[in-house]
Design an enzyme around this catalytic site. Structure first.
Site, PDB file in Angstrom:
ATOM      1  N   ARG A 100      12.192  -4.848   4.697  1.00 34.19           N
ATOM      2  CA  ARG A 100      11.787  -3.339   4.513  1.00 34.19           C
ATOM      3  C   ARG A 100      12.417  -2.176   5.028  1.00 34.19           C
ATOM      4  O   ARG A 100      12.850  -2.519   6.264  1.00 34.19           O
ATOM      5  CB  ARG A 100      10.372  -3.232   4.634  1.00 34.19           C
ATOM      6  CG  ARG A 100       9.858  -1.573   4.469  1.00 34.19           C
ATOM      7  CD  ARG A 100       8.359  -1.586   4.458  1.00 34.19           C
ATOM      8  NE  ARG A 100       7.844  -1.759   5.660  1.00 34.19           N
ATOM      9  CZ  ARG A 100       6.285  -1.541   5.876  1.00 34.19           C
ATOM     10  NH1 ARG A 100       5.682  -1.267   4.619  1.00 34.19           N
ATOM     11  NH2 ARG A 100       5.884  -1.551   7.236  1.00 34.19           N
ATOM     12  N   ARG A 146      11.097  -0.276  10.588  1.00 29.57           N
ATOM     13  CA  ARG A 146       9.988  -0.087  11.527  1.00 29.57           C
ATOM     14  C   ARG A 146      10.064  -1.180  12.929  1.00 29.57           C
ATOM     15  O   ARG A 146      10.432  -2.053  12.477  1.00 29.57           O
ATOM     16  CB  ARG A 146       8.797  -0.175  11.109  1.00 29.57           C
ATOM     17  CG  ARG A 146       8.214   1.250  10.267  1.00 29.57           C
ATOM     18  CD  ARG A 146       7.125   1.040   9.392  1.00 29.57           C
ATOM     19  NE  ARG A 146       5.823   0.337   9.916  1.00 29.57           N
ATOM     20  CZ  ARG A 146       4.650   0.127   9.499  1.00 29.57           C
ATOM     21  NH1 ARG A 146       4.425   0.881   8.331  1.00 29.57           N
ATOM     22  NH2 ARG A 146       3.907  -0.545  10.221  1.00 29.57           N
ATOM     23  N   ARG A 203      -0.071  -8.612  13.443  1.00 28.25           N
ATOM     24  CA  ARG A 203      -0.624  -7.603  12.587  1.00 28.25           C
ATOM     25  C   ARG A 203      -1.679  -8.287  11.445  1.00 28.25           C
ATOM     26  O   ARG A 203      -2.561  -7.988  10.920  1.00 28.25           O
ATOM     27  CB  ARG A 203       0.416  -6.683  11.895  1.00 28.25           C
ATOM     28  CG  ARG A 203       0.968  -5.813  12.568  1.00 28.25           C
ATOM     29  CD  ARG A 203       2.334  -5.197  12.239  1.00 28.25           C
ATOM     30  NE  ARG A 203       2.212  -4.559  10.963  1.00 28.25           N
ATOM     31  CZ  ARG A 203       3.274  -4.518  10.390  1.00 28.25           C
ATOM     32  NH1 ARG A 203       4.515  -4.833  10.725  1.00 28.25           N
ATOM     33  NH2 ARG A 203       3.343  -3.687   9.333  1.00 28.25           N
ATOM     34  N   ARG A 212      -9.954   0.637   8.726  1.00 28.65           N
ATOM     35  CA  ARG A 212      -9.325  -0.968   9.082  1.00 28.65           C
ATOM     36  C   ARG A 212     -10.251  -1.387   9.701  1.00 28.65           C
ATOM     37  O   ARG A 212     -10.034  -2.651  10.150  1.00 28.65           O
ATOM     38  CB  ARG A 212      -8.099  -0.581   9.799  1.00 28.65           C
ATOM     39  CG  ARG A 212      -6.821  -0.941   9.449  1.00 28.65           C
ATOM     40  CD  ARG A 212      -5.702  -0.525  10.310  1.00 28.65           C
ATOM     41  NE  ARG A 212      -4.444  -1.217   9.920  1.00 28.65           N
ATOM     42  CZ  ARG A 212      -3.361  -0.799   9.276  1.00 28.65           C
ATOM     43  NH1 ARG A 212      -3.314   0.755   8.941  1.00 28.65           N
ATOM     44  NH2 ARG A 212      -2.215  -1.041   9.128  1.00 28.65           N
ATOM     45  N   LYS A 224       0.960  -1.297   0.051  1.00 29.06           N
ATOM     46  CA  LYS A 224      -0.209   0.109   0.008  1.00 29.06           C
ATOM     47  C   LYS A 224       0.833   1.300  -0.086  1.00 29.06           C
ATOM     48  O   LYS A 224       0.505   2.260  -0.777  1.00 29.06           O
ATOM     49  CB  LYS A 224      -0.994   0.068   1.238  1.00 29.06           C
ATOM     50  CG  LYS A 224      -1.813  -1.031   1.367  1.00 29.06           C
ATOM     51  CD  LYS A 224      -3.076  -0.961   2.290  1.00 29.06           C
ATOM     52  CE  LYS A 224      -2.460  -0.708   3.718  1.00 29.06           C
ATOM     53  NZ  LYS A 224      -1.654  -2.256   4.250  1.00 29.06           N
TER      54      LYS A 224
HETATM   55  P1  AMP Z   1       0.660   1.035   8.877  1.00 30.17           P
HETATM   56  O1  AMP Z   1       1.601   1.993   8.935  1.00 30.17           O
HETATM   57  O2  AMP Z   1      -0.658   1.328   8.203  1.00 30.17           O
HETATM   58  O3  AMP Z   1       0.858  -0.326   8.838  1.00 30.17           O
HETATM   59  O4  AMP Z   1       0.245   1.014  10.760  1.00 30.17           O
HETATM   60  C1  AMP Z   1       0.833   0.710  11.770  1.00 30.17           C
HETATM   61  C2  AMP Z   1       0.293   0.607  12.924  1.00 30.17           C
HETATM   62  O5  AMP Z   1      -0.546   2.032  13.275  1.00 30.17           O
HETATM   63  C3  AMP Z   1      -0.914  -0.665  12.881  1.00 30.17           C
HETATM   64  O6  AMP Z   1      -0.447  -1.857  13.076  1.00 30.17           O
HETATM   65  C4  AMP Z   1      -1.791   0.107  14.000  1.00 30.17           C
HETATM   66  O7  AMP Z   1      -1.303  -0.259  15.135  1.00 30.17           O
HETATM   67  C5  AMP Z   1      -1.802   1.611  13.768  1.00 30.17           C
HETATM   68  N1  AMP Z   1      -2.791   2.086  12.798  1.00 30.17           N
HETATM   69  C6  AMP Z   1      -2.500   2.671  11.724  1.00 30.17           C
HETATM   70  N2  AMP Z   1      -3.793   2.944  10.973  1.00 30.17           N
HETATM   71  C7  AMP Z   1      -4.665   2.452  11.792  1.00 30.17           C
HETATM   72  C8  AMP Z   1      -6.225   2.204  11.870  1.00 30.17           C
HETATM   73  N3  AMP Z   1      -6.932   3.020  10.782  1.00 30.17           N
HETATM   74  N4  AMP Z   1      -6.763   1.817  12.632  1.00 30.17           N
HETATM   75  C9  AMP Z   1      -6.297   1.240  14.040  1.00 30.17           C
HETATM   76  N5  AMP Z   1      -4.782   1.429  14.018  1.00 30.17           N
HETATM   77  C10 AMP Z   1      -4.154   1.947  12.953  1.00 30.17           C
END
Ligand code: AMP
Length: 219
Positions: A127, A160, A171, A88, A13
């Site tokens: 990554r 990360r 996740r 999400r 994404k």
């Molecule tokens: P990402 O960078 O999109 O992989 O998000 C990293 C982490 O941020 C996720 O594993 C969640 O802990 C939190 N997070 C990001 N977006 C959301 C969302 N829309 N709802 C809930 N938690 C989120």
């Protein structure tokens, strides 16, 4: 164009968003990026989010929905948008619909990038991300020319904290439980576009741009 990007962690994404925002000049909003910035700045929100993020759990709906509502209501998003990592959960998807109705910016498409656990694990453990411009590298598939340094802006690359195997598996479970139902939700609304996230980002991007060009672009 008004898009949301759905899909498991590591489906591509972020990499796709990087290309789409350049090509279409849309505002790219990643809730994960916003939360990591808050963590970096050690704000109250960052402190609240840290435990959830580092254990692979979702941050509570009301917290992230408020962030997105602020982005629309503050005027940050004046033209098209690309939401990456939001919604999400079904509750977030329903709240998003309400926000978009209120600001009169209905969604064009929900892009669903699907990917297998095997591919996701390989992608995420290798990554590396640029601290400066957000460009994404991979230690095997797309290594930087100089170790630890971004090819585009010479920024430092980092890994990360949640890109380790145990947290990635968590996740993925959280994704399957919470986010898969949203795919059916957008399918029901008639604006779901499925793409194969196991393919290279360049291939996914090319196919998607063809689709978007054929189906009309707007700002
Ligand atoms: P990402 O960078 O999109 O992989 O998000 C990293 C982490 O941020 C996720 O594993 C969640 O802990 C939190 N997070 C990001 N977006 C959301 C969302 N829309 N709802 C809930 N938690 C989120």
């Amino acid at each position: 164009m008004r898009l949301v990007l759905l899909g498991p962690p590591g489906a591509g994404k972020g990499s796709l968003a990087f290309l789409l925002k350049e090509a279409m000049g849309v505002e790219h909003i990643s809730t994960g990026d916003i939360l990591r910035e808050e963590m970096k700045n050690d704000t109250l929100l960052g402190k609240e989010a840290k435990g959830y993020i580092e254990s692979g759990q979702l941050v509570p709906d009301e917290v992230v929905t408020k962030l997105i509502a602020n982005c629309f209501e503050s005027g940050r998003i004046s033209g098209g948008y690309l939401l990456d990592g939001f919604p999400r959960t079904k509750a977030q998807a329903l709240d998003l619909n309400e926000i978009l109705e209120k600001v009169e910016k209905p969604l064009d498409f929900a892009i669903y990038l699907n990917s297998t656990l095997e591919v996701v694990l390989k992608r995420l453990t290798g990554r590396r991300i640029c601290k400066g411009c957000g460009a994404i590298f991979h230690m095997e598939n797309k290594p930087p020319k100089q170790e630890g340094i971004c090819d585009s802006c010479q920024g430092d690359l980092y890994q990360r904290a949640d890109d380790n195997e145990e947290t990635i598996r968590k996740r993925m479970d959280v994704y399957l439980e919470n986010t898969t139902p949203i795919v059916d939700f957008y399918q029901g609304l008639g604006n779901l576009k499925k793409v194969n996230g196991d393919e290279d980002t360049a291939v996914v991007y090319k196919g998607l741009m063809e689709f978007l060009n054929e189906n009309g672009q707007r700002n």
